[in-house]
Write a protein that holds these residues in place. Structure first.
Motif, PDB file in Angstrom:
ATOM      1  N   TYR A   6       0.931  52.089 -76.769  1.00  0.00           N
ATOM      2  CA  TYR A   6       2.118  52.659 -77.404  1.00  0.00           C
ATOM      3  C   TYR A   6       1.780  53.182 -78.786  1.00  0.00           C
ATOM      4  N   ILE A   7       2.593  54.113 -79.242  1.00  0.00           N
ATOM      5  CA  ILE A   7       2.469  54.638 -80.599  1.00  0.00           C
ATOM      6  C   ILE A   7       3.844  54.580 -81.234  1.00  0.00           C
ATOM      7  N   VAL A   8       3.894  54.013 -82.438  1.00  0.00           N
ATOM      8  CA  VAL A   8       5.141  54.004 -83.207  1.00  0.00           C
ATOM      9  C   VAL A   8       4.947  54.854 -84.455  1.00  0.00           C
ATOM     10  N   GLU A   9       6.054  55.423 -84.897  1.00  0.00           N
ATOM     11  CA  GLU A   9       6.051  56.148 -86.162  1.00  0.00           C
ATOM     12  C   GLU A   9       6.721  55.260 -87.197  1.00  0.00           C
ATOM     13  N   CYS A  10       6.054  55.061 -88.311  1.00  0.00           N
ATOM     14  CA  CYS A  10       6.585  54.226 -89.389  1.00  0.00           C
ATOM     15  C   CYS A  10       7.505  55.049 -90.281  1.00  0.00           C
ATOM     16  N   CYS A  11       8.244  54.377 -91.150  1.00  0.00           N
ATOM     17  CA  CYS A  11       9.195  55.056 -92.027  1.00  0.00           C
ATOM     18  C   CYS A  11       8.508  56.027 -92.989  1.00  0.00           C
ATOM     19  N   ASP A  12       7.213  55.835 -93.246  1.00  0.00           N
ATOM     20  CA  ASP A  12       6.477  56.757 -94.117  1.00  0.00           C
ATOM     21  C   ASP A  12       5.783  57.872 -93.330  1.00  0.00           C
ATOM     22  N   GLU A  13       6.168  58.013 -92.053  1.00  0.00           N
ATOM     23  CA  GLU A  13       5.683  59.043 -91.127  1.00  0.00           C
ATOM     24  C   GLU A  13       4.229  58.850 -90.701  1.00  0.00           C
ATOM     25  N   THR A  14       3.656  57.675 -90.950  1.00  0.00           N
ATOM     26  CA  THR A  14       2.340  57.372 -90.410  1.00  0.00           C
ATOM     27  C   THR A  14       2.517  56.866 -88.983  1.00  0.00           C
ATOM     28  N   LEU A  15       1.428  56.881 -88.224  1.00  0.00           N
ATOM     29  CA  LEU A  15       1.463  56.461 -86.831  1.00  0.00           C
ATOM     30  C   LEU A  15       0.638  55.201 -86.654  1.00  0.00           C
ATOM     31  N   TYR A  16       1.122  54.320 -85.787  1.00  0.00           N
ATOM     32  CA  TYR A  16       0.422  53.082 -85.472  1.00  0.00           C
ATOM     33  C   TYR A  16       0.302  52.992 -83.964  1.00  0.00           C
ATOM     34  N   CYS A  17      -0.876  52.687 -83.474  1.00  0.00           N
ATOM     35  CA  CYS A  17      -1.118  52.569 -82.039  1.00  0.00           C
ATOM     36  C   CYS A  17      -1.442  51.117 -81.707  1.00  0.00           C
ATOM     37  N   GLY A  18      -0.924  50.649 -80.577  1.00  0.00           N
ATOM     38  CA  GLY A  18      -1.207  49.291 -80.145  1.00  0.00           C
ATOM     39  C   GLY A  18      -1.098  49.154 -78.640  1.00  0.00           C
ATOM     40  N   ILE A  19      -1.337  47.942 -78.146  1.00  0.00           N
ATOM     41  CA  ILE A  19      -1.190  47.640 -76.727  1.00  0.00           C
ATOM     42  C   ILE A  19      -0.299  46.426 -76.570  1.00  0.00           C
TER      43      ILE A  19
END
Length: 86
Positions: A6-19
């Motif tokens: 999955y990929i989430v977008e943070c409030c500062d518009e950065t992206l985080y990927c995880g499983i």
């Protein structure tokens, strides 16, 4: 058991990927409604899910996650757009 990348977008518009094997639970953890989450997202709440893909195994999810994390943001955004078109 199903695994997801999955990929989430943070409030500062950065992206985080995880499983994970439970996207809803993991999203709640990232947003602080449950204990856990990632150190990276803890200071960048709220986060929102922008993409996810089901894969066959944890090993496959980890391999895909590692590849995504190496991509520059522009290529991550292209990857997200390609998932949405499927």
């Amino acid at each position: 058991m199903s695994w997801f990348v999955y990929i989430v977008e943070c409030c500062d518009e950065t992206l985080y990927c995880g499983i994970t094997c439970d996207i809803a639970r993991r999203l709640n953890e990232h947003n602080g409604t449950l204990s856990g989450g990632a150190k990276y997202t803890a200071s960048r709440r709220p986060v929102r899910l922008v993409a996810s893909a089901e894969v066959e195994s944890r090993a496959e999810a980890a391999r895909i996650e590692a590849r995504i994390k190496k991509l520059p943001k522009r290529k991550k955004l292209n990857f997200i757009a390609s998932l949405k078109q499927i």
